[in-house]
Design a protein around this motif. Structure first.
Motif, PDB file in Angstrom:
ATOM      1  N   GLY A   1       0.821  -1.200   0.000  1.00  0.00           N
ATOM      2  CA  GLY A   1       0.000   0.000   0.000  1.00  0.00           C
ATOM      3  C   GLY A   1       0.853   1.247   0.000  1.00  0.00           C
ATOM      4  N   TYR A   2       0.184   2.365   0.117  1.00  0.00           N
ATOM      5  CA  TYR A   2       0.870   3.657   0.119  1.00  0.00           C
ATOM      6  C   TYR A   2      -0.021   4.654   0.852  1.00  0.00           C
ATOM      7  CZ  TYR A   2      -2.433   4.856  -3.547  1.00  0.00           C
ATOM      8  OH  TYR A   2      -3.576   5.081  -4.254  1.00  0.00           O
ATOM      9  N   GLY A   3       0.528   5.801   1.137  1.00  0.00           N
ATOM     10  CA  GLY A   3      -0.262   6.843   1.774  1.00  0.00           C
ATOM     11  C   GLY A   3       0.605   7.742   2.635  1.00  0.00           C
ATOM     12  N   GLU A   4      -0.053   8.702   3.236  1.00  0.00           N
ATOM     13  CA  GLU A   4       0.629   9.770   3.968  1.00  0.00           C
ATOM     14  C   GLU A   4       1.473   9.282   5.138  1.00  0.00           C
ATOM     15  OE1 GLU A   4      -3.092  11.206   6.754  1.00  0.00           O
ATOM     16  OE2 GLU A   4      -3.212  11.506   4.593  1.00  0.00           O
ATOM     17  N   ASP A   5       1.125   8.164   5.731  1.00  0.00           N
ATOM     18  CA  ASP A   5       1.846   7.673   6.906  1.00  0.00           C
ATOM     19  C   ASP A   5       2.777   6.492   6.603  1.00  0.00           C
ATOM     20  OD1 ASP A   5       0.626   9.565   8.564  1.00  0.00           O
ATOM     21  OD2 ASP A   5      -1.113   8.267   8.905  1.00  0.00           O
ATOM     22  N   TYR A   6       3.058   6.259   5.319  1.00  0.00           N
ATOM     23  CA  TYR A   6       3.894   5.111   4.959  1.00  0.00           C
ATOM     24  C   TYR A   6       5.237   5.147   5.678  1.00  0.00           C
ATOM     25  CZ  TYR A   6       6.328   1.548   2.321  1.00  0.00           C
ATOM     26  OH  TYR A   6       7.029   0.421   1.985  1.00  0.00           O
ATOM     27  N   GLU A   7       5.929   6.253   5.615  1.00  0.00           N
ATOM     28  CA  GLU A   7       7.273   6.344   6.212  1.00  0.00           C
ATOM     29  C   GLU A   7       7.232   6.115   7.719  1.00  0.00           C
ATOM     30  OE1 GLU A   7      10.849   9.588   6.575  1.00  0.00           O
ATOM     31  OE2 GLU A   7       9.696   9.549   4.710  1.00  0.00           O
ATOM     32  N   ASP A   8       6.256   6.710   8.402  1.00  0.00           N
ATOM     33  CA  ASP A   8       6.108   6.538   9.842  1.00  0.00           C
ATOM     34  C   ASP A   8       5.872   5.067  10.202  1.00  0.00           C
ATOM     35  OD1 ASP A   8       5.669   7.298  12.638  1.00  0.00           O
ATOM     36  OD2 ASP A   8       3.532   6.981  12.209  1.00  0.00           O
ATOM     37  N   VAL A   9       4.963   4.418   9.494  1.00  0.00           N
ATOM     38  CA  VAL A   9       4.660   3.007   9.767  1.00  0.00           C
ATOM     39  C   VAL A   9       5.852   2.130   9.407  1.00  0.00           C
ATOM     40  CG1 VAL A   9       3.152   1.066   9.180  1.00  0.00           C
ATOM     41  CG2 VAL A   9       2.164   3.337   9.515  1.00  0.00           C
ATOM     42  N   TYR A  10       6.509   2.419   8.306  1.00  0.00           N
ATOM     43  CA  TYR A  10       7.672   1.638   7.897  1.00  0.00           C
ATOM     44  C   TYR A  10       8.792   1.753   8.942  1.00  0.00           C
ATOM     45  CZ  TYR A  10      11.364  -0.388   5.078  1.00  0.00           C
ATOM     46  OH  TYR A  10      12.387  -1.189   4.630  1.00  0.00           O
ATOM     47  N   ASN A  11       9.025   2.912   9.473  1.00  0.00           N
ATOM     48  CA  ASN A  11      10.038   3.088  10.522  1.00  0.00           C
ATOM     49  C   ASN A  11       9.650   2.329  11.784  1.00  0.00           C
ATOM     50  OD1 ASN A  11      11.809   4.649   9.007  1.00  0.00           O
ATOM     51  ND2 ASN A  11      10.765   6.553   9.539  1.00  0.00           N
ATOM     52  N   TYR A  12       8.366   2.302  12.111  1.00  0.00           N
ATOM     53  CA  TYR A  12       7.875   1.512  13.256  1.00  0.00           C
ATOM     54  C   TYR A  12       8.171   0.026  13.028  1.00  0.00           C
ATOM     55  CZ  TYR A  12       4.649  -0.158  16.853  1.00  0.00           C
ATOM     56  OH  TYR A  12       4.105  -0.773  17.952  1.00  0.00           O
ATOM     57  N   PHE A  13       7.899  -0.436  11.816  1.00  0.00           N
ATOM     58  CA  PHE A  13       8.185  -1.814  11.431  1.00  0.00           C
ATOM     59  C   PHE A  13       9.674  -2.131  11.594  1.00  0.00           C
ATOM     60  CE2 PHE A  13      10.036  -3.684   7.503  1.00  0.00           C
ATOM     61  CZ  PHE A  13       9.831  -5.022   7.783  1.00  0.00           C
ATOM     62  N   LEU A  14      10.540  -1.240  11.141  1.00  0.00           N
ATOM     63  CA  LEU A  14      11.983  -1.463  11.254  1.00  0.00           C
ATOM     64  C   LEU A  14      12.414  -1.600  12.708  1.00  0.00           C
ATOM     65  CD1 LEU A  14      13.390   0.981   8.537  1.00  0.00           C
ATOM     66  CD2 LEU A  14      13.215  -1.526   8.404  1.00  0.00           C
ATOM     67  N   LYS A  15      11.834  -0.799  13.606  1.00  0.00           N
ATOM     68  CA  LYS A  15      12.165  -0.868  15.037  1.00  0.00           C
ATOM     69  C   LYS A  15      11.768  -2.205  15.655  1.00  0.00           C
ATOM     70  CE  LYS A  15      11.792   4.076  15.765  1.00  0.00           C
ATOM     71  NZ  LYS A  15      10.986   5.160  16.306  1.00  0.00           N
ATOM     72  N   LYS A  16      10.752  -2.835  15.118  1.00  0.00           N
ATOM     73  CA  LYS A  16      10.265  -4.119  15.659  1.00  0.00           C
ATOM     74  C   LYS A  16      11.161  -5.295  15.287  1.00  0.00           C
ATOM     75  CE  LYS A  16       6.661  -2.763  17.886  1.00  0.00           C
ATOM     76  NZ  LYS A  16       6.444  -3.051  19.298  1.00  0.00           N
ATOM     77  N   LYS A  17      12.030  -5.096  14.292  1.00  0.00           N
ATOM     78  CA  LYS A  17      12.987  -6.126  13.867  1.00  0.00           C
ATOM     79  C   LYS A  17      12.313  -7.461  13.535  1.00  0.00           C
ATOM     80  CE  LYS A  17      16.761  -4.145  16.570  1.00  0.00           C
ATOM     81  NZ  LYS A  17      17.317  -3.188  15.797  1.00  0.00           N
ATOM     82  N   LEU A  18      11.258  -7.388  12.773  1.00  0.00           N
ATOM     83  CA  LEU A  18      10.550  -8.591  12.342  1.00  0.00           C
ATOM     84  C   LEU A  18      11.366  -9.325  11.293  1.00  0.00           C
ATOM     85  CD1 LEU A  18       7.044  -6.940  12.141  1.00  0.00           C
ATOM     86  CD2 LEU A  18       7.862  -8.487  13.916  1.00  0.00           C
ATOM     87  N   ARG A  19      11.342 -10.642  11.353  1.00  0.00           N
ATOM     88  CA  ARG A  19      12.140 -11.452  10.445  1.00  0.00           C
ATOM     89  C   ARG A  19      11.388 -11.879   9.197  1.00  0.00           C
ATOM     90  NH1 ARG A  19      12.794 -13.203  15.461  1.00  0.00           N
ATOM     91  NH2 ARG A  19      11.483 -15.002  15.132  1.00  0.00           N
ATOM     92  N   ARG A  20      10.110 -12.128   9.317  1.00  0.00           N
ATOM     93  CA  ARG A  20       9.338 -12.639   8.189  1.00  0.00           C
ATOM     94  C   ARG A  20       8.183 -11.695   7.863  1.00  0.00           C
ATOM     95  NH1 ARG A  20      10.080 -16.329  11.475  1.00  0.00           N
ATOM     96  NH2 ARG A  20       7.917 -16.692  11.979  1.00  0.00           N
ATOM     97  N   CYS A  21       8.545 -10.470   7.595  1.00  0.00           N
ATOM     98  CA  CYS A  21       7.590  -9.438   7.212  1.00  0.00           C
ATOM     99  C   CYS A  21       8.267  -8.547   6.195  1.00  0.00           C
ATOM    100  CB  CYS A  21       7.159  -8.631   8.438  1.00  0.00           C
ATOM    101  SG  CYS A  21       6.050  -7.258   8.080  1.00  0.00           S
TER     102      CYS A  21
END
Length: 178
Positions: free
Chosen positions: A56-76
């Motif tokens: 997806g895409y949208g105004e909060d993509y970067e914010d959510v993506y940075n949140y995802f990076l902090k979680k250090k998920l392996r299979r996402c």
């Protein structure tokens, strides 16, 4: 393009992968995507062979993506804007929606058309026009993280139930088009 108006293809559960899918507009206050990432953190620990794909895409993509990076998920993995999600729906087995509210979400119809089992918070009234809980998808009490996690884990671990719900989801859409 919106896949729902396409001429429906035959359901092929044999081509399904151990994939959970999110297709969304990145608008965090409505779509609650960070909650989905939090849920996935627990699910991924219990299901070593499943993956989450977020498109997806949208105004909060970067914010959510940075949140995802902090979680250090392996299979996402984040795949960004998806012009035609048909291939993702075809491969995915489960569809996650953690929205705080919705109107009439076409994305649920799209997922169901491809036999992708929806699991959704009961946070908007139209969900009951689309999903019959336990029959063609799962409706989870709003914001109950534990119940949502259990729902995904149960679907991931029980092929027979997941495939039965996938068939029912597909048939709901196919039968509504006739």
């Amino acid at each position: 393009p919106n896949p729902v108006p396409f001429e429906p293809a035959a359901l092929d559960l044999g081509s399904k992968e151990k994939t959970v899918l999110i297709i969304t507009r990145f608008q965090e206050r409505v779509k609650n995507i960070k909650k989905a990432i939090d849920i996935w953190k627990y699910v991924e620990a219990k299901n070593k062979d499943w993956q989450l794909i977020v498109g997806g895409y949208g105004e909060d993509y970067e914010d959510v993506y940075n949140y995802f990076l902090k979680k250090k998920l392996r299979r996402c993995k984040f795949v960004g804007k998806v012009d035609n999600p048909k291939e993702l729906y075809n491969k995915a087995s489960i569809f996650m929606m953690t929205s705080r509210h919705e109107g009439y979400p076409m994305v649920l119809l799209e997922a169901m058309e491809y036999g992708c089992v929806p699991i959704v918070y009961d946070s908007f009234t139209s969900v009951h026009d689309i999903i019959e809980n336990g029959k063609n998808g799962l409706i989870i009490k709003p914001y109950s993280t534990k119940k949502y996690i259990r729902g995904i884990i149960n679907l991931a671990r029980n092929n027979n139930i997941r495939e039965m719900i996938a068939r029912n989801a597909y048939n709901t859409i196919i039968n509504s088009n006739t």
